[in-house]
Design a protein around this motif. Structure first.
Motif, PDB file in Angstrom:
ATOM      1  N   ARG A 113      14.488  -2.363  -9.717  1.00  0.00           N
ATOM      2  CA  ARG A 113      13.673  -1.378  -9.010  1.00  0.00           C
ATOM      3  C   ARG A 113      12.381  -2.068  -8.594  1.00  0.00           C
ATOM      4  NH1 ARG A 113      13.201   4.073  -9.232  1.00  0.00           N
ATOM      5  NH2 ARG A 113      15.020   4.272 -10.560  1.00  0.00           N
ATOM      6  N   CYS A 114      11.909  -1.792  -7.386  1.00  0.00           N
ATOM      7  CA  CYS A 114      10.659  -2.385  -6.923  1.00  0.00           C
ATOM      8  C   CYS A 114       9.501  -1.844  -7.761  1.00  0.00           C
ATOM      9  CB  CYS A 114      10.435  -2.071  -5.445  1.00  0.00           C
ATOM     10  SG  CYS A 114       8.822  -2.607  -4.828  1.00  0.00           S
ATOM     11  N   ALA A 115       8.679  -2.717  -8.291  1.00  0.00           N
ATOM     12  CA  ALA A 115       7.590  -2.303  -9.175  1.00  0.00           C
ATOM     13  C   ALA A 115       6.522  -1.534  -8.413  1.00  0.00           C
ATOM     14  CB  ALA A 115       6.971  -3.524  -9.843  1.00  0.00           C
ATOM     15  N   GLN A 116       6.546  -1.600  -7.094  1.00  0.00           N
ATOM     16  CA  GLN A 116       5.509  -0.953  -6.305  1.00  0.00           C
ATOM     17  C   GLN A 116       5.976   0.370  -5.702  1.00  0.00           C
ATOM     18  OE1 GLN A 116       2.988  -3.822  -4.360  1.00  0.00           O
ATOM     19  NE2 GLN A 116       3.073  -2.564  -2.512  1.00  0.00           N
ATOM     20  N   CYS A 117       7.058   0.346  -4.932  1.00  0.00           N
ATOM     21  CA  CYS A 117       7.493   1.578  -4.263  1.00  0.00           C
ATOM     22  C   CYS A 117       8.596   2.288  -5.040  1.00  0.00           C
ATOM     23  CB  CYS A 117       7.961   1.289  -2.842  1.00  0.00           C
ATOM     24  SG  CYS A 117       9.483   0.324  -2.765  1.00  0.00           S
ATOM     25  N   GLY A 118       9.168   1.625  -6.019  1.00  0.00           N
ATOM     26  CA  GLY A 118      10.173   2.270  -6.854  1.00  0.00           C
ATOM     27  C   GLY A 118      11.570   2.327  -6.245  1.00  0.00           C
ATOM     28  N   LEU A 150       9.621  -7.092  -6.741  1.00  0.00           N
ATOM     29  CA  LEU A 150       9.128  -6.375  -5.562  1.00  0.00           C
ATOM     30  C   LEU A 150      10.196  -6.420  -4.485  1.00  0.00           C
ATOM     31  CD1 LEU A 150       5.388  -7.287  -4.764  1.00  0.00           C
ATOM     32  CD2 LEU A 150       6.290  -5.294  -5.976  1.00  0.00           C
ATOM     33  N   CYS A 151      10.287  -5.333  -3.725  1.00  0.00           N
ATOM     34  CA  CYS A 151      11.212  -5.370  -2.596  1.00  0.00           C
ATOM     35  C   CYS A 151      10.575  -6.232  -1.497  1.00  0.00           C
ATOM     36  CB  CYS A 151      11.528  -3.966  -2.096  1.00  0.00           C
ATOM     37  SG  CYS A 151      10.193  -3.168  -1.206  1.00  0.00           S
ATOM     38  N   VAL A 152      11.397  -6.711  -0.591  1.00  0.00           N
ATOM     39  CA  VAL A 152      10.923  -7.632   0.444  1.00  0.00           C
ATOM     40  C   VAL A 152       9.772  -7.027   1.245  1.00  0.00           C
ATOM     41  CG1 VAL A 152      11.608  -8.781   2.596  1.00  0.00           C
ATOM     42  CG2 VAL A 152      13.121  -8.853   0.596  1.00  0.00           C
ATOM     43  N   GLU A 153       9.886  -5.721   1.529  1.00  0.00           N
ATOM     44  CA  GLU A 153       8.860  -5.055   2.330  1.00  0.00           C
ATOM     45  C   GLU A 153       7.502  -5.012   1.601  1.00  0.00           C
ATOM     46  OE1 GLU A 153       8.548  -0.723   4.269  1.00  0.00           O
ATOM     47  OE2 GLU A 153      10.600  -1.498   4.022  1.00  0.00           O
ATOM     48  N   CYS A 154       7.524  -4.566   0.352  1.00  0.00           N
ATOM     49  CA  CYS A 154       6.276  -4.506  -0.432  1.00  0.00           C
ATOM     50  C   CYS A 154       5.701  -5.905  -0.605  1.00  0.00           C
ATOM     51  CB  CYS A 154       6.527  -3.901  -1.811  1.00  0.00           C
ATOM     52  SG  CYS A 154       6.801  -2.123  -1.747  1.00  0.00           S
ATOM     53  N   ASN A 155       6.598  -6.855  -0.835  1.00  0.00           N
ATOM     54  CA  ASN A 155       6.159  -8.223  -1.057  1.00  0.00           C
ATOM     55  C   ASN A 155       5.429  -8.764   0.173  1.00  0.00           C
ATOM     56  OD1 ASN A 155       5.815 -10.511  -2.515  1.00  0.00           O
ATOM     57  ND2 ASN A 155       7.950 -11.151  -2.504  1.00  0.00           N
TER      58      ASN A 155
HETATM   59 ZN   LIG Z   1       8.904  -1.912  -2.672  1.00  0.00          ZN
END
Ligand SMILES: [Zn+2]
Length: 275
Positions: A113-118, A150-155
């Motif tokens: 799971r992305c630590a930022q957007c979930g 992190l997902c690629v977008e958040c990263n």
């Molecule tokens: Zn994300």
């Protein structure tokens, strides 16, 4: 024209905040003072054990660590080597690091799971990657505490935001290497030169060498030393949440002793947490 040589900093100089710990600085001071009579590893170990009471096995590693920043020549002398502090290292450390092991990657990505957007790969089709909370170029390490999925977008959003501070990378790196949490927080705020720093970043840099449960208290304690620090609430581009941002408007030089001792001296009756 001969290349201008960067002068070796004197022991105790702020430039030595590039060194990770106090024991590294003890080692540096010894090598610095013995430049004209370089010590053997045996002498170095004896000295370090004397000053710090530290296990001997770590001394070799600390000498190697010094080489991240300084040139330390091993000169053969009889059956032993003598270690001579030559100057600043000419080799750039960044980029020479090893890739993360498969085991570490798997552990960091295990929440799936992305630590930022979930968002998750399964439900949202995002691709997760391992992110360094404090980027490597800023002195971030490969310890699990400094890694997150992190997902690629958040990263890429985070990278864009951090890129705006790349001009300060060297100062941020020096800040994260400061031996005391107050120093790491203060130097980071100074590196931002009056710009607002998000608490997500301050918290991570504060915890660089040792986890800081209550770094906000350390930040407030800087005010005892005469620092002027203001705060505001705003959306944090790193976490996406409303967060507190801090800005240093004025600061004072660090005390000659430890910052902790000075804070205690100024507020002896204030109940405090351990740093
Ligand atoms: Zn994300």
């Amino acid at each position: 024209m001969p290349e201008k040589k960067r002068v070796l900093p004197k022991p105790g100089s702020p430039e030595l905040s590039v060194l990770a710990t106090e024991s590294h600085r003890v080692l540096y001071k010894f090598l610095y003072e013995r430049r004209n009579d370089p010590p053997t590893m045996r002498e170095i170990r004896a000295h370090v054990a004397d000053v710090l009471g530290e296990a001997l096995s770590q001394t070799d590693r600390r000498v190697r660590d010094l080489r991240d920043h300084f040139e330390v020549l091993a000169v053969r002398s009889g059956a032993e080597h003598r270690y001579r502090l030559e100057g600043w290292s000419k080799v750039k450390k960044a980029g020479s690091r090893k890739a993360l092991s498969r085991r570490v990657r798997a552990e960091v990505l295990s929440p799936k799971r992305c630590a930022q957007c979930g968002r998750t790969p399964l439900d949202h089709g995002v691709v997760l990657d391992v992110d360094h909370k404090v980027p490597r170029e800023w002195g971030g390490n490969d310890e699990l505490d400094n890694l997150q999925p992190l997902c690629v977008e958040c990263n890429s959003g985070k990278k864009d935001f951090y890129a705006t501070y790349d001009a300060y990378a060297a100062e941020i790196r020096a800040a994260s290497a400061h031996v005391e949490p107050h120093g790491r927080i203060g130097e980071l705020l100074k590196a931002f030169r009056g710009d607002w720093a998000p608490s997500s970043l301050i918290g991570v840099v504060a915890s660089m060498q040792q986890y800081q449960e209550d770094w906000q208290r350390r930040l407030r304690e800087l005010r005892l030393l005469g620092w002027k620090i203001s705060s505001k609430k705003e959306r944090d581009p790193i976490t996406g949440r409303i967060n507190t941002w801090y800005r240093a408007e004025a600061w004072t030089p660090w005390p000659s002793g430890t910052i902790r001792a000075e804070v205690d001296r100024l507020a002896p009756y204030t109940k405090r947490g351990r740093s």
